[in-house]
Design a protein around this motif. Structure first.
Motif, short mmCIF file in Angstrom:
data_model
loop_
_atom_site.label_atom_id
_atom_site.label_comp_id
_atom_site.label_asym_id
_atom_site.label_seq_id
_atom_site.Cartn_x
_atom_site.Cartn_y
_atom_site.Cartn_z
N SER A 193 0.84 -1.19 0.00
CA SER A 193 0.00 0.00 0.00
C SER A 193 0.87 1.25 0.00
O SER A 193 2.04 1.22 0.41
CB SER A 193 -0.91 0.00 1.22
OG SER A 193 -0.13 0.15 2.39
N VAL A 194 0.31 2.35 -0.46
CA VAL A 194 1.03 3.61 -0.53
C VAL A 194 1.41 4.08 0.87
O VAL A 194 2.51 4.58 1.10
CB VAL A 194 0.19 4.68 -1.27
CG1 VAL A 194 0.87 6.03 -1.23
CG2 VAL A 194 -0.05 4.25 -2.70
N GLU B 294 5.09 4.86 2.20
CA GLU B 294 5.38 6.20 2.72
C GLU B 294 5.97 6.12 4.13
O GLU B 294 6.94 6.83 4.45
CB GLU B 294 4.10 7.03 2.74
CG GLU B 294 4.31 8.46 3.18
CD GLU B 294 3.01 9.23 3.20
OE1 GLU B 294 3.07 10.46 3.36
OE2 GLU B 294 1.93 8.62 3.07
#
Length: 122
Positions: free
Chosen positions: A37-38, A42
């Protein structure tokens, strides 16, 4: 005898497959290839960036601490022993920690005491 030779020849292949060294990727490696997932990417990026900046700050502090200790030593060399601080045998690069700087500073200070030289050379 032929059977024994065949077993000896195939034994390394069997050992590799029994211990998971057959060239296939392990479960952990295949899990790393999944789409992430982003937010997870991140978080990982920010964590790596934070610890990279932390290492840079610590390196800067260690270098500043070492420069301060070496400035004291240079002062003593210049004003007490009348020694040139630009001597290439004294100025060398250092990538040491605070403990290394303290140890080097203490060793350099202890080696300037006249009695230490007599004890070491005996």
């Amino acid at each position: 005898m032929r059977t024994f030779a065949l077993v000896i020849a195939l034994l390394p292949l069997g050992a590799c497959s029994w211990f998971g060294l057959d060239g296939k990727s392990s479960y952990r490696e295949s899990g790393d290839r999944e789409i992430k997932s982003v937010s997870s990417l991140e978080r990982t990026h920010k964590r790596n960036q934070f610890f990279g900046e932390l290492r840079r700050r610590n390196d800067g502090r260690n270098n500043a601490f070492g420069r301060d200790l070496m400035a004291v030593q240079d002062f003593i060399d210049r004003h007490v022993w009348n020694y040139n601080q630009n001597d290439p045998y004294v100025n060398y690069s250092n990538d040491t920690t605070k403990l290394g700087h303290v140890g080097r500073f203490g060793l350099m200070q202890a080696s300037t005491v006249p009695g230490v030289d007599e004890i070491v050379t005996r």
